[in-house]
Design a protein around this motif. Structure first.
Motif, mmCIF file in Angstrom:
data_model
loop_
_atom_site.group_PDB
_atom_site.id
_atom_site.type_symbol
_atom_site.label_atom_id
_atom_site.label_comp_id
_atom_site.label_asym_id
_atom_site.label_seq_id
_atom_site.Cartn_x
_atom_site.Cartn_y
_atom_site.Cartn_z
ATOM 1 N N ASN A 85 44.079 37.804 41.764
ATOM 2 C CA ASN A 85 43.351 36.539 41.829
ATOM 3 C C ASN A 85 41.870 36.800 41.554
ATOM 4 O OD1 ASN A 85 41.602 34.593 43.301
ATOM 5 N ND2 ASN A 85 43.528 33.612 43.836
ATOM 6 N N GLY A 86 41.294 36.068 40.590
ATOM 7 C CA GLY A 86 39.902 36.292 40.218
ATOM 8 C C GLY A 86 38.930 36.081 41.365
ATOM 9 N N GLU A 87 39.218 35.141 42.232
ATOM 10 C CA GLU A 87 38.350 34.851 43.377
ATOM 11 C C GLU A 87 38.345 36.027 44.352
ATOM 12 O OE1 GLU A 87 37.971 31.369 46.823
ATOM 13 O OE2 GLU A 87 39.395 31.127 45.151
ATOM 14 N N PHE A 88 39.538 36.594 44.572
ATOM 15 C CA PHE A 88 39.664 37.767 45.438
ATOM 16 C C PHE A 88 38.931 38.955 44.823
ATOM 17 C CE2 PHE A 88 42.056 41.629 46.704
ATOM 18 C CZ PHE A 88 41.895 41.563 48.081
ATOM 19 N N GLN A 89 39.113 39.166 43.536
ATOM 20 C CA GLN A 89 38.473 40.291 42.851
ATOM 21 C C GLN A 89 36.955 40.192 42.895
ATOM 22 O OE1 GLN A 89 40.232 40.060 38.973
ATOM 23 N NE2 GLN A 89 42.206 40.859 39.645
ATOM 24 N N ASN A 152 45.090 52.759 37.481
ATOM 25 C CA ASN A 152 45.750 51.451 37.464
ATOM 26 C C ASN A 152 44.737 50.324 37.668
ATOM 27 O OD1 ASN A 152 48.277 52.556 37.037
ATOM 28 N ND2 ASN A 152 48.900 52.457 39.188
ATOM 29 N N ALA A 153 43.672 50.361 36.898
ATOM 30 C CA ALA A 153 42.622 49.342 37.032
ATOM 31 C C ALA A 153 43.147 47.972 36.639
ATOM 32 C CB ALA A 153 41.424 49.713 36.155
ATOM 33 N N VAL A 154 42.812 46.961 37.433
ATOM 34 C CA VAL A 154 43.169 45.582 37.091
ATOM 35 C C VAL A 154 41.979 44.889 36.431
ATOM 36 C CG1 VAL A 154 44.951 45.368 38.845
ATOM 37 C CG2 VAL A 154 42.615 44.764 39.427
ATOM 38 N N VAL A 155 40.786 45.257 36.842
ATOM 39 C CA VAL A 155 39.546 44.853 36.172
ATOM 40 C C VAL A 155 38.588 46.029 36.296
ATOM 41 C CG1 VAL A 155 39.768 42.366 36.548
ATOM 42 C CG2 VAL A 155 38.667 43.760 38.281
#
Length: 297
Positions: A85-89, A152-155
């Protein structure tokens, strides 16, 4: 109406809210339990508290480095859906940057982040996103250069495994380059310590006892057994101590020799490896149930 301890306990039991929040809710509503419950729900505090019992074993590790200081922070959520979730990130990234200015996890939770403490920011996100979350731990290293790596980067800067490597030495470019390679090595091998002197004495003793019993079963004389144990302990050190490990990028070298070849005065002085959910006992839940939970079913 007097706000008694029994009344505070009753509200806490009903809502799961913290003691101070429950007391404030009762004070704001003249001791009326129902009104205080609604007040907590309005503030999102009851919702957040009720979710705090759920196991948060997913989430992200974020790394940040500046001016010879590096931090890795683990922020947990209940599901991997929230980790994407972008908000969480965005929140996790901000927490990692805040961590650069503190020394430990308790100071981080209390630190100001945009006019609100990190702990309160997370509580607010629990209420809006709808899952239990926690700032579980942070690691901090210092050196002339701190290199980092996310597996394992997500962003950018956050993923499932975060590694920091602190080095000293005059050639910062060389330190950055070899530091990144060593960080990748650490992500793969998960060493127990930097060197033999840093190993947990209890771990060393336990390994020595096991190897001693194994050697005695061979029936060889004590003098031979002693030599066997020395040799086997050295092999153990090569397996679990970072500097003595075979470098995964160049198996002809140990990590220590690879760093020395990268720069005459380069030295690894500290490292940290933080993996999401490490050591947490996660409740088994099938994928369909996880999806249903996420969708509010």
């Amino acid at each position: 109406m007097a706000i008694t301890a029994a009344l505070v306990k009753q509200l806490r039991d009903q809502t799961g809210a913290g003691m101070m929040d429950a007391k404030k809710a009762l004070t704001e509503n003249d001791g009326d339990i129902e009104a205080a419950t609604d007040w907590l729900r309005t503030k999102g505090l009851a919702k957040a508290a009720k979710k705090s019992g759920r196991t948060a074993a997913e989430g992200l590790v974020a790394v940040a480095a500046a001016d010879g200081v590096g931090v890795a922070v683990e922020v947990n959520s209940e599901t991997d859906f929230v980790a994407r979730n972008g908000e969480f990130q965005e929140m996790v990234g901000a927490i990692a940057k805040t961590a650069l200015g503190v020394s430990d996890i308790e100071a981080l939770k209390a630190a100001d982040m945009g006019g609100k403490s990190v702990a309160d920011t997370v509580t607010d996100k629990v209420a809006t996103i709808g899952e239990n979350m926690s700032v579980r731990r942070m690691s901090r290293v210092e050196g002339d250069v701190v290199a980092s790596y996310i597996h394992n980067a997500v962003v950018d800067g956050m993923g499932k495994i975060g590694v920091l490597v602190a080095l000293t030495g005059s050639d910062k470019a060389a330190a950055e380059a070899i530091g990144k390679q060593v960080a990748m090595h650490i992500a793969a091998t998960n060493p127990a310590s930097l060197d033999v002197s840093d190993l947990d004495p209890a771990l060393v003793e336990r390994e020595k006892n096991v190897l001693t019993e194994q050697a005695r079963e061979s029936g060889k004389p004590d003098a031979v057994i002693e030599k066997m144990i020395v040799g086997r302990m050295n092999k153990f050190y090569q397996e679990v101590c970072l500097l003595k490990q075979t470098f995964v990028i160049n198996p002809d070298l140990t990590v220590e020799k690879a760093v020395a070849e990268a720069g005459a005065d380069l030295k690894v002085v500290a490292y940290a490896r933080v993996e999401v959910g490490e050591g947490i006992e996660k409740e088994e839940e099938d994928f369909a149930a996880e999806v249903a939970k996420t969708m509010g079913g």
